[in-house]
Design an enzyme around this catalytic site. Structure first.
Site, PDB file in Angstrom:
ATOM      1  N   LYS A 183      29.394  54.280  32.021  1.00 58.87           N
ATOM      2  CA  LYS A 183      29.560  52.881  31.618  1.00 58.87           C
ATOM      3  C   LYS A 183      29.814  52.049  32.871  1.00 58.87           C
ATOM      4  CE  LYS A 183      32.403  49.328  29.873  1.00 58.87           C
ATOM      5  NZ  LYS A 183      32.064  48.535  31.085  1.00 58.87           N
ATOM      6  N   GLU A 257      40.698  55.659  40.720  1.00 56.17           N
ATOM      7  CA  GLU A 257      40.653  55.045  42.055  1.00 56.17           C
ATOM      8  C   GLU A 257      40.795  53.553  41.836  1.00 56.17           C
ATOM      9  OE1 GLU A 257      39.611  52.802  44.775  1.00 56.17           O
ATOM     10  OE2 GLU A 257      37.575  53.612  44.604  1.00 56.17           O
ATOM     11  N   CYS A 291      37.718  48.033  47.994  1.00 57.83           N
ATOM     12  CA  CYS A 291      39.105  48.425  47.722  1.00 57.83           C
ATOM     13  C   CYS A 291      39.853  48.823  48.986  1.00 57.83           C
ATOM     14  CB  CYS A 291      39.129  49.567  46.714  1.00 57.83           C
ATOM     15  SG  CYS A 291      38.153  50.999  47.212  1.00 57.83           S
ATOM     16  N   GLU A 390      46.155  42.342  45.318  1.00 57.87           N
ATOM     17  CA  GLU A 390      44.774  42.462  45.770  1.00 57.87           C
ATOM     18  C   GLU A 390      43.971  41.222  45.376  1.00 57.87           C
ATOM     19  OE1 GLU A 390      41.591  46.039  45.883  1.00 57.87           O
ATOM     20  OE2 GLU A 390      42.322  45.501  43.877  1.00 57.87           O
TER      21      GLU A 390
END
Length: 486
Positions: A183, A257, A291, A390
């Site tokens: 997905k 992750e 990331c 972030e």
């Protein structure tokens, strides 16, 4: 089905028209429609998971030898390689990646990852455990530890490197004998659909399944499915924590992750030109949508003003624009919604009292497209939101430190722990600081280049588990001990 117009989902080896039709995919550099993507129903997601379950329990894939699986994965990699040239433009149109990034690190990385795990599939899953004498002289306890597939793996991929990340999940999962349901992120699923089509045509039916949709119910149905044994997810910490909670009742395996707010530590004795290039990577590498970006820049006090001034000046020389244009080094963000989020982070940084040393706006020469100028905040503290959360865009926050101990303390004062960077001319100090950082990877005097054989993953809210190289075989397999007495 063309790469830019996908109307179906892949269930049990058959492409089935999406129950809810399609929705448009928007080119982030032009805001024009670049293609169509399928909108699956919850029932189709559940059917895909059942098809993967049937393929695992009844099909040949888990029962093949590693050599047989490896040969088919290598064949899939070659099939993908033949279509690479047609997928670069699709990748640019849906992700906004610069052409060089699309060619090498998006599309070009896929067959390399598949081939890597084709080679690893042939490795023996068995490791001998040293015999030990049993009490009372009853003989030797002998045995072996063997890896077996987990079962059905839900592979949920992010928007920044959709095909690359997908290959990094399905490669080791398939090499171990699992079946998968993929997905992708809904904003740019077209390349992932093409990858699943290509691999699915080579492997037995039901081994690779593909679903897609905009609403959260699509991912939720996949994670909640009783036919799914493991969820491998790359994306935000917010979503990752919800996945972990949803998997808890059945103790499903998770590989997460998640986000990062990586510290980039620059000591006064560093090669400042090299460190400057490293500090600018959150601007120039996929517009900061990575990331591992070192967006928390920690600079030794004695060089703080000089270094940040040089960085702000360098930002003005960076060309922002259409990723297809030669000389452009900063492209758009992936979507309007994501640009709005990044701009909200910048606004809150200003409100907290941090100083915008450069950028902070939309480029005046680009009236269309989801662009944000390379932005540097100075005068910030590690307590500010702009230094702690972030952003996932071309935004860097610079904070001064006095000495090594304070640099380590600031770097570790974070909810995240995915990546870190240390720039220094003192090699022993570089290694000493690297060992002290509570983060999954630390690069010393090096940018964001990743060793494909190294373990990858994070501490704290940056995730659970490790993949990368042979470490991924452990992540996607169960460990069984078979013992006997000799």
């Amino acid at each position: 089905m063309t790469a830019a117009n996908v109307e179906s989902v892949l269930i049990g080896g058959e492409w089935v028209p999406a129950a809810r039709g399609t929705y448009p995919i928007v080119d982030p550099s032009t805001e024009e429609v670049a293609g169509a993507a399928p909108e699956a129903s919850v029932e189709q997601v559940r059917a895909a998971a059942r098809a993967a379950r049937d393929a695992f329990e009844q099909g040949p894939w888990p029962r093949m030898s590693g050599a047989e699986r490896g040969a088919l994965l290598a064949k899939a990699a070659e099939a993908f390689r033949r279509e690479m040239s047609t997928l670069v433009d699709v990748t640019i149109a849906e992700t906004g990646a610069l052409r060089g990034v699309a060619e090498s690190q998006q599309v070009g990385a896929v067959p390399l990852r598949l081939l890597k795990y084709a080679e690893m599939a042939v490795r023996s899953p068995d490791d001998e455990v040293l015999p030990r004498p049993m009490p009372g002289g009853a003989g030797l306890a002998c045995g072996l530890a063997t890896r077996e597939p987990v079962g059905v793996v839900a592979c949920i991929t992010p928007f920044n490197f959709p095909m690359t990340n997908c290959a990094g999940k399905i490669g080791p999962a398939l090499a171990c004998g699992n079946t998968v349901v993929v997905k992708p992120a809904p904003v740019d699923p077209l390349g992932v659909a093409a990858l699943c089509r290509i691999v699915g045509e080579v492997l037995p039916p039901g081994v690779v399944n593909f679903v897609n949709g905009v609403g959260p119910e699509i991912g939720e149905a996949l994670v909640d499915s009783p036919d799914v044994d493991m969820v491998s997810f790359t994306g935000s910490t917010t979503v990752g924590t919800r996945i972990q909670a949803a998997c808890a009742p059945r103790l499903k395996r998770t590989l997460l992750e998640l986000g990062g707010k990586s510290a980039q530590i620059v000591f006064a004795d560093a090669d400042l030109a090299k460190a400057l290039r490293g500090a600018m990577q959150p601007w120039t590498f996929h517009s900061g949508q990575i990331c591992i970006a070192g967006t928390r820049l920690l600079v030794e006090q004695s060089i703080y003003d000089e270094f940040t001034s040089r960085m702000a000046a360098a930002a003005k020389e960076l060309r922002v624009g259409d990723p297809r244009t030669a000389g452009v080094v900063v492209g758009p963000l992936v979507s309007r919604a994501h640009r709005d989020r990044v701009e909200g982070c910048i606004a809150r940084g200003r409100d907290e009292g941090a100083v915008v040393a450069c950028g902070g706006k939309r480029p005046a020469h680009l009236p269309r497209g989801f662009y944000v100028e390379p932005t540097l905040f100075t005068g910030a503290t590690n307590a500010m939101e702009i230094a702690r959360e972030e952003v996932f865009g071309p935004v860097v926050t610079a904070i001064p430190f006095r000495d090594e101990d304070e640099a380590i303390a600031l770097a570790n004062d974070s909810d995240y722990g995915l990546y870190g960077y240390v720039w220094t001319g003192d090699t022993p100090r570089g290694l000493r600081v690297a060992r002290a950082l509570r983060t999954g990877t630390v690069q010393v005097n090096s940018g964001s280049g990743m060793n494909p054989d190294a373990p990858f993953g994070g501490y704290k809210l940056s995730g659970i588990g490790r993949d990368g190289g042979a470490y991924a075989l452990t992540a996607y397999s169960e460990l069984k001990y078979i013992g006997w007495t000799a």
